[in-house]
Design a protein around this motif. Structure first.
Motif, mmCIF file in Angstrom:
data_model
loop_
_atom_site.group_PDB
_atom_site.id
_atom_site.type_symbol
_atom_site.label_atom_id
_atom_site.label_comp_id
_atom_site.label_asym_id
_atom_site.label_seq_id
_atom_site.Cartn_x
_atom_site.Cartn_y
_atom_site.Cartn_z
ATOM 1 N N HIS A 60 0.783 -1.253 0.024
ATOM 2 C CA HIS A 60 -0.160 -0.020 0.052
ATOM 3 C C HIS A 60 0.917 1.134 -0.001
ATOM 4 C CE1 HIS A 60 -3.992 -1.863 0.891
ATOM 5 N NE2 HIS A 60 -3.417 -2.807 1.294
ATOM 6 N N ILE A 61 2.260 1.061 -0.001
ATOM 7 C CA ILE A 61 2.952 2.273 0.156
ATOM 8 C C ILE A 61 4.176 2.398 -0.648
ATOM 9 C CG2 ILE A 61 2.631 2.161 2.727
ATOM 10 C CD1 ILE A 61 5.652 0.955 3.158
ATOM 11 N N GLY A 62 4.152 1.571 -1.989
ATOM 12 C CA GLY A 62 5.346 1.537 -2.788
ATOM 13 C C GLY A 62 5.341 2.796 -3.548
ATOM 14 N N ALA A 63 4.624 3.495 -3.760
ATOM 15 C CA ALA A 63 4.736 4.833 -4.424
ATOM 16 C C ALA A 63 4.747 6.117 -3.663
ATOM 17 C CB ALA A 63 3.921 5.051 -5.607
ATOM 18 N N VAL A 64 4.715 5.882 -2.422
ATOM 19 C CA VAL A 64 4.571 7.099 -1.308
ATOM 20 C C VAL A 64 5.484 8.050 -1.706
ATOM 21 C CG1 VAL A 64 4.696 7.846 1.067
ATOM 22 C CG2 VAL A 64 3.261 6.086 0.493
ATOM 23 N N SER A 65 6.809 7.720 -1.615
ATOM 24 C CA SER A 65 7.817 8.433 -1.537
ATOM 25 C C SER A 65 7.765 9.381 -3.057
ATOM 26 C CB SER A 65 9.246 7.973 -1.539
ATOM 27 O OG SER A 65 9.648 7.452 -0.215
ATOM 28 N N ASP A 66 7.612 8.575 -4.189
ATOM 29 C CA ASP A 66 7.674 9.501 -5.373
ATOM 30 C C ASP A 66 6.581 10.269 -5.417
ATOM 31 O OD1 ASP A 66 7.602 10.040 -7.989
ATOM 32 O OD2 ASP A 66 8.331 8.122 -8.787
ATOM 33 N N ILE A 67 5.183 9.945 -5.082
ATOM 34 C CA ILE A 67 4.166 10.860 -5.186
ATOM 35 C C ILE A 67 4.254 11.792 -4.355
ATOM 36 C CG2 ILE A 67 1.500 10.685 -5.014
ATOM 37 C CD1 ILE A 67 2.675 9.377 -7.370
ATOM 38 N N ARG A 68 4.723 11.820 -3.212
ATOM 39 C CA ARG A 68 5.020 12.859 -2.212
ATOM 40 C C ARG A 68 5.756 13.921 -2.622
ATOM 41 N NH1 ARG A 68 7.413 10.704 3.396
ATOM 42 N NH2 ARG A 68 5.818 11.580 4.753
ATOM 43 N N GLN A 69 6.785 13.355 -3.210
ATOM 44 C CA GLN A 69 7.988 14.424 -3.720
ATOM 45 C C GLN A 69 7.588 15.014 -4.861
ATOM 46 O OE1 GLN A 69 11.658 12.046 -3.818
ATOM 47 N NE2 GLN A 69 11.414 11.649 -1.755
ATOM 48 N N SER A 70 6.887 14.321 -5.859
ATOM 49 C CA SER A 70 6.366 14.893 -7.107
ATOM 50 C C SER A 70 5.488 16.010 -6.921
ATOM 51 C CB SER A 70 5.890 13.970 -7.944
ATOM 52 O OG SER A 70 6.841 12.913 -8.343
ATOM 53 N N TYR A 71 4.544 15.943 -5.943
ATOM 54 C CA TYR A 71 3.476 16.892 -5.725
ATOM 55 C C TYR A 71 3.576 17.720 -4.410
ATOM 56 C CZ TYR A 71 1.191 14.176 -9.569
ATOM 57 O OH TYR A 71 1.118 13.748 -10.742
ATOM 58 N N ASP A 72 4.784 17.573 -3.648
ATOM 59 C CA ASP A 72 4.862 18.155 -2.430
ATOM 60 C C ASP A 72 3.658 18.197 -1.488
ATOM 61 O OD1 ASP A 72 6.354 19.738 -0.655
ATOM 62 O OD2 ASP A 72 5.890 21.792 -1.472
ATOM 63 N N ILE A 73 3.335 16.984 -1.066
ATOM 64 C CA ILE A 73 2.100 16.938 -0.066
ATOM 65 C C ILE A 73 2.291 16.005 0.962
ATOM 66 C CG2 ILE A 73 0.348 16.899 -2.255
ATOM 67 C CD1 ILE A 73 0.471 13.999 -2.410
ATOM 68 N N ASP A 74 1.622 16.195 1.802
ATOM 69 C CA ASP A 74 1.728 15.354 3.128
ATOM 70 C C ASP A 74 0.976 13.959 3.168
ATOM 71 O OD1 ASP A 74 2.908 17.743 4.223
ATOM 72 O OD2 ASP A 74 1.216 18.464 5.671
ATOM 73 N N VAL A 75 1.341 13.136 3.892
ATOM 74 C CA VAL A 75 0.967 12.033 4.103
ATOM 75 C C VAL A 75 0.459 11.803 5.444
ATOM 76 C CG1 VAL A 75 1.819 9.436 4.294
ATOM 77 C CG2 VAL A 75 2.804 11.081 2.513
ATOM 78 N N TYR A 76 -0.620 11.048 5.698
ATOM 79 C CA TYR A 76 -1.430 10.805 6.773
ATOM 80 C C TYR A 76 -1.362 9.161 7.189
ATOM 81 C CZ TYR A 76 -3.243 15.493 6.582
ATOM 82 O OH TYR A 76 -3.304 16.836 6.689
ATOM 83 N N LEU A 77 -1.098 8.854 8.368
ATOM 84 C CA LEU A 77 -0.998 7.569 8.866
ATOM 85 C C LEU A 77 -1.219 7.317 10.313
ATOM 86 C CD1 LEU A 77 0.029 4.535 8.079
ATOM 87 C CD2 LEU A 77 2.328 5.435 8.755
ATOM 88 N N HIS A 78 -1.653 6.261 10.698
ATOM 89 C CA HIS A 78 -2.061 6.186 12.201
ATOM 90 C C HIS A 78 -0.744 5.969 13.016
ATOM 91 C CE1 HIS A 78 -3.625 4.514 15.901
ATOM 92 N NE2 HIS A 78 -4.805 4.945 15.348
#
Length: 211
Positions: A60-78
């Motif tokens: 569920h997290i394999g593209a988190v780093s790329d997408i986060r950096q590409s769009y400069d957005i925050d990540v939410y997780l418990h």
């Protein structure tokens, strides 16, 4: 409001993109294949505002780093899984894919408890739904009558509980106490497989016969 299901990554985990008429968007569980997801977002001229993770298993997290950096957005997780993004042993990638272990920087926001979450033009009711993993969270979006629930409830099935910190009875309690309390026409945007509804699963899911 509309949403799109996009299977991504080694297990074809369902990523979902919820978006509005002004092209604002939020992304759930970008599991891999970042370029496929970015191409679809860019083709549709969408502007992502955040990544919401139902939980932090590797698929569920394999593209988190790329997408986060590409769009400069925050990540939410418990918060119960706050270390999983950085630890391939906890997120399961060390066990299942070995030399291709998946990691990311920690989430920007750690969810603690239930309640309302507003991001951009989107409002969610958050439910803690552990059992498949200790920090599983389900996001109910009333406007689209959809719950983005990750690997809690599937069409005809439920999430596996044989992974570290999984618990079968805890998962059943989460489904019964949280998801089955939603309107029966609520769409269940599952982490794998086809979309279903709460009513359909109440009527026919063999794992829920006792409810």
């Amino acid at each position: 409001m509309k949403w799109k299901q996009i299977p991504l990554g080694p297990l074809q985990t369902n990523c979902y993109v919820l978006y509005d008429s002004d092209k604002n968007a939020v992304i759930f569980d970008p599991g891999g294949d970042a370029q496929i997801l970015k191409s679809w977002l860019n083709e549709n001229k969408l502007i992502p505002a955040a990544i919401l993770l139902t939980h932090a298993h590797f698929d569920h997290i394999g593209a988190v780093s790329d997408i986060r950096q590409s769009y400069d957005i925050d990540v939410y997780l418990h918060e119960k899984e706050k270390d999983w993004l950085t630890d391939p042993n906890k997120n399961g990638s060390a066990l299942f894919i070995g030399n291709s272990s998946i990691t990311s920087a920690q989430a920007d926001h750690h969810i603690n408890g239930e309640g309302n979450l507003t991001i951009s033009t989107f409002s969610f009711e958050m439910y803690e739904t552990p059992g498949h993993s200790p920090g599983s969270v389900s996001f109910y979006h009333s406007e689209s009558e959809t719950i983005f629930s990750g690997d809690v409830l599937f069409s005809g099935g439920i999430g596996r509980t044989d992974l570290p910190e999984g618990n079968h009875q805890t998962l059943l309690n989460s489904i019964h106490d949280k998801l089955l309390e939603l309107p029966e026409n609520t769409q269940v945007a599952c982490g794998h497989g086809p979309v279903t509804t709460i009513g359909t699963e109440m009527d026919s899911n063999p794992f829920l016969n006792g409810f």
